[in-house]
Design a protein around this motif. Structure first.
Motif, PDB file in Angstrom:
ATOM      1  N   LEU A  16       0.834  -1.211   0.000  1.00 43.23           N
ATOM      2  CA  LEU A  16       0.000   0.000   0.000  1.00 43.23           C
ATOM      3  C   LEU A  16       0.865   1.257   0.000  1.00 43.23           C
ATOM      4  CD1 LEU A  16      -2.780  -1.178   2.426  1.00 43.23           C
ATOM      5  CD2 LEU A  16      -3.072  -0.538   0.026  1.00 43.23           C
ATOM      6  N   ILE A  17       0.258   2.328  -0.497  1.00 46.21           N
ATOM      7  CA  ILE A  17       0.928   3.640  -0.448  1.00 46.21           C
ATOM      8  C   ILE A  17      -0.046   4.610   0.209  1.00 46.21           C
ATOM      9  CG2 ILE A  17       2.490   3.389  -2.432  1.00 46.21           C
ATOM     10  CD1 ILE A  17       0.335   4.629  -4.218  1.00 46.21           C
ATOM     11  N   GLY A  18       0.445   5.713   0.697  1.00 44.68           N
ATOM     12  CA  GLY A  18      -0.439   6.704   1.311  1.00 44.68           C
ATOM     13  C   GLY A  18      -1.267   7.391   0.235  1.00 44.68           C
ATOM     14  N   HIS A  19      -2.548   7.582   0.528  1.00 51.48           N
ATOM     15  CA  HIS A  19      -3.404   8.175  -0.516  1.00 51.48           C
ATOM     16  C   HIS A  19      -3.216   9.689  -0.623  1.00 51.48           C
ATOM     17  CE1 HIS A  19      -5.730   8.722   3.083  1.00 51.48           C
ATOM     18  NE2 HIS A  19      -6.592   9.502   2.453  1.00 51.48           N
ATOM     19  N   THR A  30     -14.605   4.979  -4.864  1.00 48.98           N
ATOM     20  CA  THR A  30     -14.619   3.710  -4.153  1.00 48.98           C
ATOM     21  C   THR A  30     -16.048   3.468  -3.674  1.00 48.98           C
ATOM     22  OG1 THR A  30     -12.296   3.854  -3.577  1.00 48.98           O
ATOM     23  CG2 THR A  30     -13.661   2.464  -2.169  1.00 48.98           C
ATOM     24  N   ALA A  31     -16.821   2.938  -4.552  1.00 47.16           N
ATOM     25  CA  ALA A  31     -18.229   2.601  -4.294  1.00 47.16           C
ATOM     26  C   ALA A  31     -18.702   1.908  -5.559  1.00 47.16           C
ATOM     27  CB  ALA A  31     -19.067   3.853  -4.068  1.00 47.16           C
ATOM     28  N   SER A  32     -19.658   1.014  -5.450  1.00 46.78           N
ATOM     29  CA  SER A  32     -20.154   0.355  -6.662  1.00 46.78           C
ATOM     30  C   SER A  32     -21.006   1.336  -7.466  1.00 46.78           C
ATOM     31  CB  SER A  32     -20.919  -0.918  -6.301  1.00 46.78           C
ATOM     32  OG  SER A  32     -22.196  -0.594  -5.843  1.00 46.78           O
ATOM     33  N   GLY A  33     -21.380   0.931  -8.667  1.00 44.26           N
ATOM     34  CA  GLY A  33     -22.027   1.840  -9.610  1.00 44.26           C
ATOM     35  C   GLY A  33     -23.296   2.506  -9.116  1.00 44.26           C
ATOM     36  N   SER A  34     -24.027   1.837  -8.240  1.00 43.18           N
ATOM     37  CA  SER A  34     -25.318   2.386  -7.794  1.00 43.18           C
ATOM     38  C   SER A  34     -25.179   3.748  -7.135  1.00 43.18           C
ATOM     39  CB  SER A  34     -26.007   1.432  -6.812  1.00 43.18           C
ATOM     40  OG  SER A  34     -26.266   0.200  -7.428  1.00 43.18           O
ATOM     41  N   ILE A  35     -23.984   4.056  -6.613  1.00 42.48           N
ATOM     42  CA  ILE A  35     -23.825   5.363  -5.957  1.00 42.48           C
ATOM     43  C   ILE A  35     -24.127   6.494  -6.937  1.00 42.48           C
ATOM     44  CG2 ILE A  35     -21.351   5.754  -6.407  1.00 42.48           C
ATOM     45  CD1 ILE A  35     -21.272   6.852  -3.454  1.00 42.48           C
ATOM     46  N   TRP A  36     -23.939   6.217  -8.234  1.00 41.15           N
ATOM     47  CA  TRP A  36     -24.181   7.263  -9.236  1.00 41.15           C
ATOM     48  C   TRP A  36     -25.652   7.539  -9.443  1.00 41.15           C
ATOM     49  CZ3 TRP A  36     -20.707  10.747 -10.456  1.00 41.15           C
ATOM     50  CH2 TRP A  36     -19.395  10.468 -10.073  1.00 41.15           C
ATOM     51  N   ARG A  87     -26.328  18.106  -1.531  1.00 43.35           N
ATOM     52  CA  ARG A  87     -25.556  17.112  -2.303  1.00 43.35           C
ATOM     53  C   ARG A  87     -24.842  16.111  -1.403  1.00 43.35           C
ATOM     54  NH1 ARG A  87     -23.806  22.049  -4.643  1.00 43.35           N
ATOM     55  NH2 ARG A  87     -21.725  21.717  -3.761  1.00 43.35           N
ATOM     56  N   GLY A  88     -24.898  16.346  -0.073  1.00 42.07           N
ATOM     57  CA  GLY A  88     -24.242  15.442   0.860  1.00 42.07           C
ATOM     58  C   GLY A  88     -22.735  15.634   0.848  1.00 42.07           C
ATOM     59  N   PHE A  89     -22.011  14.633   1.305  1.00 42.81           N
ATOM     60  CA  PHE A  89     -20.545  14.705   1.274  1.00 42.81           C
ATOM     61  C   PHE A  89     -19.983  13.676   0.294  1.00 42.81           C
ATOM     62  CE2 PHE A  89     -16.360  13.211   2.711  1.00 42.81           C
ATOM     63  CZ  PHE A  89     -15.644  14.370   2.479  1.00 42.81           C
ATOM     64  N   TYR A  90     -20.214  12.395   0.578  1.00 40.86           N
ATOM     65  CA  TYR A  90     -19.660  11.342  -0.296  1.00 40.86           C
ATOM     66  C   TYR A  90     -20.235  11.456  -1.703  1.00 40.86           C
ATOM     67  CZ  TYR A  90     -17.010   6.933  -0.523  1.00 40.86           C
ATOM     68  OH  TYR A  90     -16.063   5.970  -0.778  1.00 40.86           O
ATOM     69  N   THR A  91     -21.463  11.975  -1.770  1.00 42.14           N
ATOM     70  CA  THR A  91     -22.145  12.065  -3.070  1.00 42.14           C
ATOM     71  C   THR A  91     -22.081  13.476  -3.680  1.00 42.14           C
ATOM     72  OG1 THR A  91     -24.180  12.436  -1.842  1.00 42.14           O
ATOM     73  CG2 THR A  91     -23.790  10.179  -2.622  1.00 42.14           C
ATOM     74  N   ASP A  92     -21.189  14.302  -3.168  1.00 42.54           N
ATOM     75  CA  ASP A  92     -21.098  15.669  -3.696  1.00 42.54           C
ATOM     76  C   ASP A  92     -20.129  15.716  -4.882  1.00 42.54           C
ATOM     77  OD1 ASP A  92     -20.869  18.354  -4.211  1.00 42.54           O
ATOM     78  OD2 ASP A  92     -19.863  18.849  -2.325  1.00 42.54           O
ATOM     79  N   THR A 121     -11.814  11.151  -0.226  1.00 41.44           N
ATOM     80  CA  THR A 121     -11.779  10.181   0.873  1.00 41.44           C
ATOM     81  C   THR A 121     -10.799   9.061   0.511  1.00 41.44           C
ATOM     82  OG1 THR A 121     -13.610   8.972  -0.093  1.00 41.44           O
ATOM     83  CG2 THR A 121     -14.185  10.622   1.564  1.00 41.44           C
ATOM     84  N   THR A 122     -10.512   8.189   1.474  1.00 37.96           N
ATOM     85  CA  THR A 122      -9.514   7.132   1.244  1.00 37.96           C
ATOM     86  C   THR A 122      -9.999   6.147   0.185  1.00 37.96           C
ATOM     87  OG1 THR A 122      -9.160   7.305   3.624  1.00 37.96           O
ATOM     88  CG2 THR A 122      -7.944   5.567   2.448  1.00 37.96           C
ATOM     89  N   PRO A 123      -9.313   6.052  -0.935  1.00 34.52           N
ATOM     90  CA  PRO A 123      -9.761   5.144  -1.994  1.00 34.52           C
ATOM     91  C   PRO A 123      -9.283   3.713  -1.764  1.00 34.52           C
ATOM     92  CG  PRO A 123      -7.827   6.343  -2.711  1.00 34.52           C
ATOM     93  CD  PRO A 123      -8.117   6.823  -1.321  1.00 34.52           C
ATOM     94  N   ASN A 124      -9.850   2.782  -2.493  1.00 38.13           N
ATOM     95  CA  ASN A 124      -9.365   1.402  -2.478  1.00 38.13           C
ATOM     96  C   ASN A 124      -8.114   1.349  -3.367  1.00 38.13           C
ATOM     97  OD1 ASN A 124      -8.825  -1.303  -2.919  1.00 38.13           O
ATOM     98  ND2 ASN A 124     -10.970  -1.875  -2.675  1.00 38.13           N
ATOM     99  N   ILE A 125      -6.996   1.587  -2.736  1.00 37.08           N
ATOM    100  CA  ILE A 125      -5.728   1.719  -3.466  1.00 37.08           C
ATOM    101  C   ILE A 125      -5.374   0.418  -4.200  1.00 37.08           C
ATOM    102  CG2 ILE A 125      -3.229   2.150  -3.145  1.00 37.08           C
ATOM    103  CD1 ILE A 125      -4.208   3.825  -0.592  1.00 37.08           C
TER     104      ILE A 125
END
Ligand code: PLP
Length: 357
Positions: free
Chosen positions: A26-29, A59-65, A216-221, A237-241
């Motif tokens: 891993l590396i730092g994001h 880092t979320a599946s497609g439904s977040i869109w 718009r929220g935060f994760y979904t902004d 936010t921290t991604p799935n590196i």
């Protein structure tokens, strides 16, 4: 657990060499190494999709869109094409987010056509149209290029959102040609990666509109996501590196094959499957609108699909039963990602053998 090669419409098979990339240290994001990895991915996606629009990987599946669409794009009221389970999810997500949505609904197995969209747009005060490209539950491929053209010719201010979760990376899609304002996909389908990331390509007009929309929220902004990238070339936010490593490597492979090359290979797999299906059964989608990444076949012989899958499991394969109420009435063969026409021939040969065709 024995390995069953996945001919289901997602997740689909990932190559061992692609999976292996996830075991890199891993590396730092917030480190320059991650910036290089992520900007590299964005550049490769821009090249693959031949686009100058904005791109992000979440880092979320497609439904977040679907949530992002509701919170960032729909100002007041959307028209949602509903032709199966996933397009219905988009319609319901917009409603559950407190915005208005009308369903432009067709019978499962039928496609949404441009003239239907234009007619519906004439009847309501819509600011957004959402359509699924490849309805994975029915195997219908909607004509999104024609729909995009029709919308933008008559209603240029209406924003066009396309769920391309199970087609992008297989089917040839260029946002500017399709006139999409947002096009999104998940990694576990035609990108042949594990689930966990979604890829979205969005227009400047979407951003402009989103800036004026509250809640718009935060994760979904999307504005927040976009601005963070502009400032830091990273994710907020921290991604799935680990998955990003795999995506970066897989995009090199995809670029080597080329978007058109991948389209042709998927088309070949679909044509072979359709010919086989028509010899023994019927295709479920209306003619001319069959998906090139998943074939949904009407089980006209009343074969036991669940039983077939047990026998296929013993031979190291898995296909998909019909979705929801279509279980046993239809079955689905996902031919997406890195599968080849040769692989499809082997699979269908085994089905011939089991069903005595
Ligand atoms: C067309 C379509 N849209 C949306 C989804 C949901 O995607 P995810 O499970 O990645 O959130 C799927 C999943 O199969 C799909 O096929």
């Amino acid at each position: 657990m024995s390995h069953r090669r996945l001919f289901i419409p997602g997740p689909t098979e990932s190559l061992p060499e692609v999976l292996d990339k996830q075991t890199l240290p891993l590396i730092g994001h917030r480190h320059a190494d991650y910036t290089a990895l992520y900007t590299g991915i964005i550049g490769k996606l821009a090249e693959y999709f031949e686009t100058r629009q904005n791109i992000t990987v979440l880092t979320a599946s497609g439904s977040i869109w679907m949530d992002i669409t509701a919170r960032n794009i729909v100002k007041k009221k959307a028209l949602a094409g509903v032709c199966g389970a996933f397009s219905k999810r988009m319609y319901q997500t917009i409603q559950k987010s407190g915005k208005e949505a009308d369903a432009l609904e067709v019978e499962w197995g039928k496609a949404i056509k441009p003239e239907m969209v234009v007619e519906a747009l004439g009847k309501g005060d819509y600011d957004t149209v959402a359509v699924v490209h490849n309805e994975t539950s029915t195997g219908v491929r909607n004509p999104i290029g024609d729909i995009g053209n029709a919308i933008k010719t008559e209603y240029p201010d209406v924003q066009f959102v396309v769920d391309a979760v199970s087609s992008a990376g297989g089917d040839y899609l260029v946002p500017e040609k399709l006139k999409t304002d947002l096009l999104f996909a998940s990694t576990q389908k035609c990108f042949a990666l594990p689930p966990g990331l979604s890829i979205a390509i969005y227009s400047d007009e979407v951003l402009e509109r989103a800036s004026g929309i509250e809640g718009r929220g935060f994760y979904t902004d999307l504005v927040g996501i976009h601005n963070y990238y502009q400032k830091k070339q990273q994710n907020p936010t921290t991604p799935n590196i680990s998955l990003m490593y795999a995506l970066s490597y897989q995009l090199d492979r995809m670029l080597e094959e080329g978007a058109i090359g991948r389209h042709k290979r998927h088309e070949e797999m679909a044509q072979y499957t359709q010919k086989w299906a028509k010899r023994h059964f019927e295709m479920f989608p209306e003619p001319g609108y069959e998906s090139i990444t998943v074939s949904t076949i009407r089980n006209t012989q009343g074969k036991a699909v669940g039983e077939l899958n047990k026998e296929l499991a013993a031979r190291g394969w898995q296909i998909a039963n019909g979705y929801g109420d279509l279980k046993e009435k239809t079955f689905r063969i996902g031919h997406m990602g890195d599968w080849t026409p040769e692989d499809v021939k082997y699979l269908l040969g085994d089905i011939d053998d089991i069903w005595g065709f």
